[in-house]
Design an enzyme around this catalytic site. Structure first.
Site: not given
Ligand SMILES: *Cc1c(COP(=O)(O)O)cnc(C)c1O
Length: 384
Positions: A41, A271
């Site tokens: 993702k 800045y």
């Molecule tokens: C993002 C996510 C993961 C992966 O988590 P990590 O800590 O990066 O391994 C697994 N399950 C769900 C439902 C997630 O949203």
């Protein structure tokens, strides 16, 4: 118009061999039994979802996890054939695309399942879903006391197959919260039993994210969902004081010095005039700013590597530029490489270090590098 002409030298390099190493290392540590989902993702946490997924598919990953239908579609467009779980479910109207592209939604409301069932019936298909149970995360998922009612409704839908039951840990990265993680596992086992009482016995029972899979062997079940460990970000998302798989960082972010100037003692930089030279100084200007993903809150705190040596940031990070105090590094000139994340000459900066300074986690740092920072993928030493 993407013509070939010399580009601003700020870029991210993604080492796909290190990604593959991390997957194999995690798999060796966790074991051969569960199926493996690579969570890609958010453009693989900023590392480039398509290229990471293509390599991981070749390495034997079984599943991919994405947040949205758009992210799943991008993988299908790139001819990724593995099953893909939409961790965030779908929105009304996305059902037929999800079914036709074989994107498996997480479901946490009855109306989602009903819409999918309708659409699947019209398409003469069976829509696979993974039902998300909230065992303590409190975000998505149905609460444990509502499981029975939902399972009853789902068992009556003819064109839905509950292929998976899933839950998500709130604090598996912290051993001081292990009682809570155990409670989540117990609640989930209860939910699985309720589904079984409705004769729903899904193929996949899945709880573990990276810290769960590494720190809680009993949470591995038959599908683990790994994000962070694949990207080598074990430094801040795995609990301290336990055995861990060997992991390598896979992202480097580098730029080159655009301008070097000498300023006298007393002169301010940037800045808000937040940095004033306490000695005659040499300042290097680097073409990376907060739009690129170098957080402005790192101003006057962070450091970069130039010629193998650490150099402190001096003054505010602006949208497109950052200024660095290079007074203590001899011979710095225009065009010298600047390492924002990565290693150079034995010095290293990891995303975890930047995250630690800012009170956040490494994921937010790697995710934060914007599309203005082109990703170059390295594989078998070659630059593809
Ligand atoms: C993002 C996510 C993961 C992966 O988590 P990590 O800590 O990066 O391994 C697994 N399950 C769900 C439902 C997630 O949203």
């Amino acid at each position: 118009m993407s013509q070939d002409y010399p580009k601003r030298p700020t870029a991210a390099f993604i080492d796909l061999d290190a990604l593959a190493f991390n997957f194999q290392s995690a798999k060796q540590f966790i074991g051969p039994d569960p199926a493996y989902m690579a969570v890609v993702k958010a453009d693989a946490y900023g590392h480039g979802a398509v290229r990471c997924a293509q390599r991981l598919e070749r390495e034997g990953v079984d599943w991919f996890g994405v947040a949205t239908l758009e992210e799943g579609t991008a993988l299908r467009d790139a001819e990724i054939r593995n099953p893909i779980l939409l961790l965030g479910g779908i929105w009304p109207g996305q059902e037929s695309l999800a079914v036709s592209l074989d994107l498996t939604p997480a479901v946490f409301r009855l109306d989602q399942a009903e819409l999918l069932d309708d659409v699947a019936r019209k398409m003469d298909r069976i829509a696979k879903i993974h039902v998300k149970i909230d065992t303590g995360m409190g975000r998505l998922g149905i609460r444990i006391e509502d499981v029975s009612r939902l399972a009853g409704h789902l068992s009556a839908l003819t064109n839905i197959e509950v292929e998976g039951l899933m839950t998500h840990f709130a604090a598996a990265d912290s051993l001081s919260e292990s009682d809570f993680t155990q409670l989540q596992m117990a609640r989930f086992a209860e939910a699985v039993a309720v589904f079984a009482s409705y004769r729903i016995d899904p193929k996949y029972i899945t709880l573990a994210n990276s810290p769960g899979a590494v720190a809680y062997p009993e949470s591995r079940s038959n599908l683990v969902r790994l994000g962070g460990v694949l990207y080598g970000l074990g430094g801040d998302i795995l609990p301290d004081g336990i055995d861990k798989p060997d992991l390598r960082p896979i992202m480097a972010v580098t730029s080159e010095i655009t301008l070097v100037k000498s300023i006298p003692i007393g002169e301010s930089i940037g800045y808000g005039r937040t940095f004033t030279a306490e000695r005659d100084s040499i300042i290097a200007t680097v073409p990376i700013g907060y739009h690129d993903g170098l957080p402005r809150s790192l101003s006057n705190q962070g450091r970069v590597i130039i010629n193998g040596e650490f150099a402190p940031l001096a003054g505010r990070i602006s949208m497109d530029w950052t200024t660095v105090d290079v007074t203590d590094i001899p011979g710095v000139t225009v065009g010298d490489r600047v390492t924002i994340i990565g290693s150079d000459g034995g010095s290293e900066i990891r995303a975890e270090e930047i995250a630690g300074m800012l009170g956040t986690i490494s994921y937010e740092i790697t995710c934060g590098f914007s599309s203005r920072v082109p990703r170059t993928f390295l594989e078998s030493g070659a630059d593809l």
